[in-house]
Design a protein around this motif. Structure first.
Motif, PDB file in Angstrom:
ATOM      1  N   PHE A 252       0.841  -1.197   0.000  1.00 36.76           N
ATOM      2  CA  PHE A 252       0.000   0.000   0.000  1.00 36.76           C
ATOM      3  C   PHE A 252       0.875   1.245   0.000  1.00 36.76           C
ATOM      4  O   PHE A 252       0.559   2.249   0.645  1.00 36.76           O
ATOM      5  CB  PHE A 252      -0.926   0.019   1.225  1.00 36.76           C
ATOM      6  N   ASN A 253       1.988   1.197  -0.711  1.00 36.63           N
ATOM      7  CA  ASN A 253       2.935   2.301  -0.736  1.00 36.63           C
ATOM      8  C   ASN A 253       2.236   3.606  -1.087  1.00 36.63           C
ATOM      9  O   ASN A 253       1.499   3.686  -2.076  1.00 36.63           O
ATOM     10  CB  ASN A 253       4.041   2.000  -1.761  1.00 36.63           C
ATOM     11  N   GLY A 254       2.486   4.639  -0.281  1.00 41.59           N
ATOM     12  CA  GLY A 254       1.863   5.935  -0.529  1.00 41.59           C
ATOM     13  C   GLY A 254       2.756   6.920  -1.239  1.00 41.59           C
ATOM     14  O   GLY A 254       2.363   8.071  -1.453  1.00 41.59           O
ATOM     15  N   ASP A 255       3.960   6.505  -1.612  1.00 38.07           N
ATOM     16  CA  ASP A 255       4.899   7.386  -2.303  1.00 38.07           C
ATOM     17  C   ASP A 255       4.457   7.554  -3.758  1.00 38.07           C
ATOM     18  O   ASP A 255       4.466   6.590  -4.529  1.00 38.07           O
ATOM     19  CB  ASP A 255       6.301   6.788  -2.236  1.00 38.07           C
ATOM     20  N   PRO A 256       4.093   8.765  -4.158  1.00 41.09           N
ATOM     21  CA  PRO A 256       3.596   8.966  -5.532  1.00 41.09           C
ATOM     22  C   PRO A 256       4.603   8.586  -6.610  1.00 41.09           C
ATOM     23  O   PRO A 256       4.216   8.347  -7.762  1.00 41.09           O
ATOM     24  CB  PRO A 256       3.295  10.469  -5.574  1.00 41.09           C
ATOM     25  N   ALA A 257       5.885   8.522  -6.266  1.00 42.26           N
ATOM     26  CA  ALA A 257       6.898   8.176  -7.264  1.00 42.26           C
ATOM     27  C   ALA A 257       7.121   6.673  -7.387  1.00 42.26           C
ATOM     28  O   ALA A 257       7.862   6.227  -8.257  1.00 42.26           O
ATOM     29  CB  ALA A 257       8.225   8.859  -6.906  1.00 42.26           C
ATOM     30  N   SER A 258       6.479   5.897  -6.540  1.00 43.41           N
ATOM     31  CA  SER A 258       6.734   4.456  -6.514  1.00 43.41           C
ATOM     32  C   SER A 258       5.920   3.718  -7.574  1.00 43.41           C
ATOM     33  O   SER A 258       4.847   4.165  -8.001  1.00 43.41           O
ATOM     34  CB  SER A 258       6.396   3.881  -5.137  1.00 43.41           C
ATOM     35  N   ASP A 259       6.435   2.555  -7.974  1.00 46.00           N
ATOM     36  CA  ASP A 259       5.711   1.708  -8.918  1.00 46.00           C
ATOM     37  C   ASP A 259       4.414   1.189  -8.279  1.00 46.00           C
ATOM     38  O   ASP A 259       3.407   1.024  -8.973  1.00 46.00           O
ATOM     39  CB  ASP A 259       6.583   0.526  -9.341  1.00 46.00           C
ATOM     40  N   ALA A 260       4.467   0.920  -6.967  1.00 49.51           N
ATOM     41  CA  ALA A 260       3.274   0.420  -6.284  1.00 49.51           C
ATOM     42  C   ALA A 260       2.143   1.442  -6.326  1.00 49.51           C
ATOM     43  O   ALA A 260       0.971   1.087  -6.516  1.00 49.51           O
ATOM     44  CB  ALA A 260       3.607   0.074  -4.835  1.00 49.51           C
ATOM     45  N   TYR A 261       2.471   2.716  -6.169  1.00 47.93           N
ATOM     46  CA  TYR A 261       1.454   3.780  -6.224  1.00 47.93           C
ATOM     47  C   TYR A 261       0.754   3.766  -7.575  1.00 47.93           C
ATOM     48  O   TYR A 261      -0.478   3.835  -7.664  1.00 47.93           O
ATOM     49  CB  TYR A 261       2.127   5.129  -5.972  1.00 47.93           C
ATOM     50  N   LYS A 262       1.551   3.652  -8.629  1.00 48.18           N
ATOM     51  CA  LYS A 262       0.970   3.630  -9.979  1.00 48.18           C
ATOM     52  C   LYS A 262       0.109   2.377 -10.176  1.00 48.18           C
ATOM     53  O   LYS A 262      -0.987   2.438 -10.758  1.00 48.18           O
ATOM     54  CB  LYS A 262       2.087   3.681 -11.022  1.00 48.18           C
ATOM     55  N   ALA A 263       0.604   1.232  -9.682  1.00 48.71           N
ATOM     56  CA  ALA A 263      -0.146  -0.015  -9.847  1.00 48.71           C
ATOM     57  C   ALA A 263      -1.455   0.020  -9.060  1.00 48.71           C
ATOM     58  O   ALA A 263      -2.493  -0.458  -9.548  1.00 48.71           O
ATOM     59  CB  ALA A 263       0.706  -1.193  -9.384  1.00 48.71           C
ATOM     60  N   LEU A 264      -1.430   0.583  -7.879  1.00 49.41           N
ATOM     61  CA  LEU A 264      -2.648   0.672  -7.072  1.00 49.41           C
ATOM     62  C   LEU A 264      -3.655   1.645  -7.691  1.00 49.41           C
ATOM     63  O   LEU A 264      -4.865   1.409  -7.650  1.00 49.41           O
ATOM     64  CB  LEU A 264      -2.298   1.112  -5.651  1.00 49.41           C
ATOM     65  N   THR A 265      -3.150   2.728  -8.251  1.00 48.45           N
ATOM     66  CA  THR A 265      -4.037   3.683  -8.935  1.00 48.45           C
ATOM     67  C   THR A 265      -4.747   2.995 -10.102  1.00 48.45           C
ATOM     68  O   THR A 265      -5.960   3.158 -10.302  1.00 48.45           O
ATOM     69  CB  THR A 265      -3.230   4.885  -9.434  1.00 48.45           C
ATOM     70  N   THR A 266      -3.990   2.193 -10.853  1.00 51.05           N
ATOM     71  CA  THR A 266      -4.575   1.442 -11.961  1.00 51.05           C
ATOM     72  C   THR A 266      -5.587   0.425 -11.467  1.00 51.05           C
ATOM     73  O   THR A 266      -6.680   0.275 -12.038  1.00 51.05           O
ATOM     74  CB  THR A 266      -3.463   0.733 -12.758  1.00 51.05           C
ATOM     75  N   LEU A 267      -5.244  -0.284 -10.390  1.00 48.66           N
ATOM     76  CA  LEU A 267      -6.148  -1.300  -9.852  1.00 48.66           C
ATOM     77  C   LEU A 267      -7.471  -0.685  -9.398  1.00 48.66           C
ATOM     78  O   LEU A 267      -8.554  -1.232  -9.669  1.00 48.66           O
ATOM     79  CB  LEU A 267      -5.470  -2.031  -8.692  1.00 48.66           C
TER      80      LEU A 267
END
Length: 494
Positions: A252-267
């Motif tokens: 649940f990474n909250g760092d806007p620069a992280s790949d996880a942030y982008k993946a969660l936004t897409t999900l």
């Protein structure tokens, strides 16, 4: 609730998982002075950043912190090498019994490791041999249960050798994730290597003399990975052949620069588009395997998509009373840096507003000479009189957890279970009410620490209280086929 939490767990990763570059350990250095300087710096960081130092609801925090610092200073008097420095710092951090107080090595390369030709892991309350050198005829066989070593029973041995340097040894998750450290020796001068152990083999006690020798980081890393009871699936949504859905969120990474942030936004965007199918499905699995935390706003937004406003209002958790922040320039700078990153990435407006409020509140408290700033929650709107919300989820919702679920991952389990979701898998980790981490480097340049900046007041889940699944999966959480078959069978049984 926290909109973001920096979930960094470097020290939860054993040193054998790092690259084998070890120049930092052999460079000329006064390790006693190094430890003293890092301990004093950590004391200043705690004073400046951790709300526990001023928490009148936890009067034992400051004495406990001071006792840990004093013990580390005593160890500094006899520290002569890198191992003495590292494990003294690890013991100091472990003494907080808080997964949100963390330390991680900054340079690559862990300490040289030794083993007696086998490793144990926890199976329930027992420590059993789970990995061994096949060429060592003198090592106990796989499955042998540890009884004692050098006259010290297995439970006490694990607490002294591992718990004292990992903390929270009362948690099942700590034992599951770190049990293999009982028979690892990584240059820790504060605990001796055992000479002889007894194991139960085929119902009988058998004694084994231990022969300690070096093991490469590659070999030990491969064995640790094989023993780890965690999986890290890819982010995404998948429809099963039977109409069910799996939503995998390993962070649940909250760092806007992280790949996880982008993946969660897409999900979340895909979940919004597929909302009708998700609500009509026979079951939905919210897969949190591999998730160690991050930002709790992701789970709140997913709850909006699945259950909608009215059902959430009727079934939400009791509101957190308030949040107290340690008001300091360092903590303000940490939140400001996050806000700047978020703004640059055109981030969530609610998170930007939250950051602005926290910065202004801490500045106001400092101007008034107060060590803490209290953020009060506004009363939440209720349901309209006479409203009778209907659960829009036709099938069951399962929350799949593993022993590493902590921080914002636990917040997700809290929220979703309150909505009616059923927890499955393994018991989670746990966290304290101290949250929101700030990163700080130590003077040695060899390590960084992560220290909480705020404390929850009146959280529904208790301090260091794990979430326990209604249905336990005893198999390998990395076995996708077995896991999916188990969930399908579970759903059919009802």
């Amino acid at each position: 609730m926290a909109f973001w939490t920096a979930a960094v767990w470097l020290s939860a990763a054993p040193v054998w998982a790092q690259e084998p570059t070890r120049e930092w350990m052999t460079q000329p250095r006064d390790w006693s002075a190094t430890l003293k300087a890092d301990v004093e710096a950590l004391g200043r960081i705690l004073e400046d950043s951790h709300p526990g130092m001023f928490d009148d609801r936890n009067p034992d925090f400051r004495p406990r912190a001071e006792a840990g610092l004093a013990e580390a200073r005593r160890r500094a008097e006899t520290t002569r090498d890198a191992g003495g420095w590292w494990w003294a710092m690890r013991g100091l951090i472990a003494g907080f019994d808080d997964g949100h107080v963390q330390i991680g090595l900054a340079p690559s390369g862990g300490l040289p490791s030794r083993w007696p030709g086998f490793l144990t892991t926890y199976r329930g309350a027992d420590q059993v041999v789970a990995s061994r050198d096949d060429a060592d005829d003198d090592a106990p066989q796989l499955g042998a249960r540890l009884i004692d070593c050098d006259g010290v029973d297995a439970a006490t041995l694990a607490e002294r050798r591992v718990g004292a340097f990992r903390g929270r040894w009362f948690l099942e998750s700590q034992k599951v994730q770190n049990g293999d450290w009982v028979f690892m020796s990584a240059a820790n001068p504060w605990i001796p290597e055992m000479s002889a152990c007894r194991f139960e083999v085929d119902g009988r006690a058998a004694a084994y003399a231990l022969s300690w020798r070096e093991i490469s980081s590659e070999d030990l890393g491969a064995r640790g990975t094989a023993l780890a009871q965690r999986a890290f699936p890819d982010f995404g949504m998948k429809a099963a052949d039977d109409g069910g859905w799996w939503l995998s969120m390993p962070s649940f990474n909250g760092d806007p620069a992280s790949d996880a942030y982008k993946a969660l936004t897409t999900l979340l965007a895909e979940a919004t588009e597929t909302q009708a199918a998700l609500r009509a499905a026979p079951y939905v699995v919210l897969d949190l395997r591999g998730n160690g935390g991050g930002s709790s706003h992701w789970s709140s937004r997913l709850a909006d998509i699945l259950w909608g406003h009215d059902w959430q209002v009727a079934h939400r958790l009791p509101q957190v009373e308030s949040v107290d922040w340690r008001a300091s320039e360092a903590n303000i700078a940490e939140v400001q840096a996050f806000r700047d990153q978020l703004a640059a990435a055109d981030g969530d407006a609610r998170m930007l507003a939250w950051a602005d409020t926290a910065i202004a509140g801490m500045r106001g408290a400092m101007a008034a000479g107060e060590p803490l700033w209290r953020a009060m929650n506004e009363p939440r709107p209720g349901l309209d009189p006479g409203a009778a919300p209907v659960n829009p989820m036709r099938g069951r919702v399962y929350v799949l957890t593993d022993p590493g679920c902590a921080s914002a991952c636990l917040d997700a389990v809290d929220i979703w279970k309150a909505m009616g979701a059923i927890q499955i898998g393994r018991e989670t980790s746990a966290d304290t009410v101290y949250m929101e981490l700030r990163e700080a480097a130590l003077p040695s340049g060899l390590a960084k620490v992560w220290i909480p900046m705020k404390v929850y007041r009146g959280r529904a889940r208790g301090n260091n209280e794990p979430q326990v699944p209604a249905h336990v999966f005893d198999g390998d959480l990395k076995d996708e086929a077995a896991l999916r078959a188990w969930v399908l069978s579970l759903n059919r049984r009802g």
